[in-house]
Write an enzyme that holds these catalytic residues in place. Sequence first.
Site, PDB file in Angstrom:
ATOM      1  N   GLU A  46       0.914  -1.099   0.120  1.00 17.65           N
ATOM      2  CA  GLU A  46       0.025   0.002   0.124  1.00 17.65           C
ATOM      3  C   GLU A  46       0.787   1.359  -0.106  1.00 17.65           C
ATOM      4  O   GLU A  46       0.575   2.182   0.795  1.00 17.65           O
ATOM      5  CB  GLU A  46      -0.852  -0.072   1.111  1.00 17.65           C
ATOM      6  N   GLU A  86      -6.824  -7.792  -0.664  1.00 16.31           N
ATOM      7  CA  GLU A  86      -7.158  -7.927   0.989  1.00 16.31           C
ATOM      8  C   GLU A  86      -8.729  -7.561   0.906  1.00 16.31           C
ATOM      9  O   GLU A  86      -9.253  -6.382   0.571  1.00 16.31           O
ATOM     10  CB  GLU A  86      -6.554  -7.042   1.835  1.00 16.31           C
TER      11      GLU A  86
HETATM   12  C1  GAL Z   1      -4.168  -2.624   5.046  1.00 15.38           C
HETATM   13  C2  GAL Z   1      -2.636  -3.236   5.386  1.00 15.38           C
HETATM   14  C3  GAL Z   1      -2.807  -4.486   6.031  1.00 15.38           C
HETATM   15  C4  GAL Z   1      -3.711  -4.138   7.429  1.00 15.38           C
HETATM   16  C5  GAL Z   1      -4.880  -3.603   6.992  1.00 15.38           C
HETATM   17  C6  GAL Z   1      -5.664  -3.355   8.281  1.00 15.38           C
HETATM   18  O1  GAL Z   1      -4.317  -1.599   4.666  1.00 15.38           O
HETATM   19  O2  GAL Z   1      -2.214  -3.435   3.903  1.00 15.38           O
HETATM   20  O3  GAL Z   1      -1.467  -4.965   6.481  1.00 15.38           O
HETATM   21  O4  GAL Z   1      -3.088  -3.268   8.153  1.00 15.38           O
HETATM   22  O5  GAL Z   1      -4.865  -2.545   6.489  1.00 15.38           O
HETATM   23  O6  GAL Z   1      -5.852  -4.590   9.071  1.00 15.38           O
END
Ligand code: GAL
Length: 842
Positions: free
Chosen positions: A189, A258
């Site tokens: 990110e 994600e």
């Molecule tokens: C995303 C990040 C993850 C984690 C998630 C929140 O933005 O890439 O590593 O932090 O948010 O749980």
Amino acid sequence: MWWDKNMLSKVVNMFMLWLLFSSWVFSLVSATVSYDSKAIIINGRRRILLSGSIHYPRSTPQMWPDLIAKAKEGGLDVIQTYVFWNGHEPSPGNYYFEDRYDLVRFIKLVQQAGLYVHLRIGPYICAEWNFGGFPVWLKYVPGIAFRTDNEPFKAAMQKFTEKIVSMMKAEKLFETQGGPIIMSQIENEFGPVEWEIGDPGKAYTKWAAQMAVGLDTGVPWIMCKQDDAPDPVINTCNGFYCENFSPNAKYKPKMWTENWTGWYTEFGGAVPTRPAEDIAFSVARFIQNGGSFVNYYMYHGGTNFGRTASGLFIATSYDYDAPIDEYGLPREPKWGHLRDLHRAIKLSEPALVSADPTVTSLGSNQEGHVFKSKSGACAAFLANYDTKYSVKVTFGSAHYELPSWSITILPDCKTAVFNTARLGAQSSEKKMVLANTAFSWQSYNEESPSADDQDVTVHDRLWEQIYITRDATDYLCYMTDVQIDPDEGFLRSGQDPLLTIWSAGHALHVFINGQLSGTVYGGLENPKLTFSNNVKLRAGINKVTLLSVAVGLSNVGTHFETWNVGVLGPVTLKGLNEGTRDLSKQKWSYKIGLKGEALKLHTDAGSSSVEWVEGSQLVKKQPMTWYKTTFDAPGGNEPLGLDMSSMGKGQVWINGQSIGRHWPGYIAHGNCDACDYSGTYSDQKCRTNCGQPSQRWYHVPRSWLKPSGNFLVVFEEWGGDPNGIALAKRTTRSVCADIFEGQPTMKKRGMLIAGRISSPKAHLWCPPGQKISKINFASYGMPEGSCGNFREGSCHANKSYDAFQKNCIGKQSCSVTVAPEVFGGDPCPGSRKKVSVEAACK
Ligand code: GAL
């Protein structure tokens, strides 16, 4: 003919063997992973890939095989993990790959289960992990600035990335070598940071991509949330929804790295949950819009053991409301509902990978997405985006009822096998059953530090905490003397002076002449804190001791490496004859860590170096107290949790291993309104636990225990009653089914069933070793509520219980058809009915 029959069959067999062998050799030589606009292509085949994050250090190696098996059973193809740099390189060049950090073992277990791996090397990983995965020493490399076009940083990042890639190559773990790794990730990110910092960020992105691609892994690299990811790196989406995402080039597939299955818990925050119906909806919506890779972040969240949680007040539990809970048990109905979704997607795979969808309108807020391959495969997704109303749509020559905010999947364009809002999967209610409650505790008071202690350093001003501790401990003591003249007016007026302390965080205990004068702490929104209290001082020298407590280092934010912790001042004393005295610039003595930490009181051997008291002398509700006890492991194999609700804040160890920071004294604030699956989800929706400790239960891995003589140590900062601490087994209290008449359903192995509307079944099954002992609730009609609190609605068949009593009691599992005749007739003809049932497992 001189060939006899035998000979012929021998030759045929040999030919077959040769064919098999050569295709095996061919597949070894030609193992490839590539991509096109549709999908990741593995060995020549486009794939719709379902993936789940399991972070290896957040569980134990003993748990890994079962977690991976449950992921496979849940319908996943891929396990995704970050690589945890600070766990692997605790000091420069000193590597650690053992126990929970045995990355190779973890990947090989995934391979043995027949799943693929997506390896997110980072090495910046965010992840609510201490310092976003960076080792603390990295901050002190001369001239370093993190995650930008900075030579010392790039050199360190490259060195670690190369280390990991060469390890993977040496173990033949990339798919092109016959291993399971089909993809890697560089950075994490970085897009939003690049946007903020501009040119140096752009240069860094280019460099990172080139560096990664240059490592020649043979499998694609991705960069998540990085719109300008340079070719051939694929940019991917992270979020609660990603249906509208498109990659930055036509020839790249649409991937979702994600999909947040819940959210992290912070100390002081209410506990987030995300309804299974909404996750399934988000996935189906992504796939119907041409997506081909979905990763659940997290599939198993696990535990932030030790001091691995990040400094944003992240709790020890990283449960995340994931499909597999912190303890390694399937979370129902989430796990089963997603498994059913995966089956429906897999049935549709041939059509999904072959064509772009044709989108048609089925109503004002309804759409059909149809995928047709040249060879005749056809799959359709029928969507209702309305957040309130269920709608009947016509598609082809049939009608389909679409509940609000839902998608129905028709893998053959005719048969509805799955709807995202209709839970076919069983739900279950877990409970913690007390196992050990009567611990016999001993206590020991942490000795107050003194400026005369040997290991104390003295500085002329206030120093930042991590600079001094290098994060070797949460604790740093700041000590100074305050000289009070016998002529001070307040000694006579009784108007105590006001001590004000500004600290960058995270918690602070203030002691005046050895007495606790107050405790303050920050929170996620603002880690900074101010102590402002009138304090009792006497004529002469007064000892002011500030115990500053870190709860980890930040894991996110532009240049988070520059964020401070500890008492930076000013520290002032107001109400003296001279007015206000600034204590900030006077001499301060610093002591790193607790005396008990130095003595290793958390270990059996270390604990014998001090005198403990017990019985009537046991110290309770006093700050800075150590407690110890021994206990036998509870029988059985259920996962275990420690109830810490009678305690305040500190750390817990079992047999010398830290199970993490406890902080049940931090009560969850926030909004815990009723949760409706329908409508756009945000992490503020569907929170639970308001007014309760953010975290009451602490996971104790079974593999850390021996049958008897387990050594349990608690360090308590605030004050608590150890007699309230209890060990409990996590068991299934009851199981539920909640099934609508005529809802889409699939046979167990994912076969299509004939006919669109058939009678679905309510399935109930207890975990192995338990049987259905009682039907707590059953209603055929229009029952309300959810598992654990069902109630009869305006329509209820009087014989609702009978079929369940008859078919289920005494069995481990049972199923009952959802149809009027089974329950003694239709209690309300013309209305849409369902069965809700809850059964106790024993
Ligand atoms: C995303 C990040 C993850 C984690 C998630 C929140 O933005 O890439 O590593 O932090 O948010 O749980």
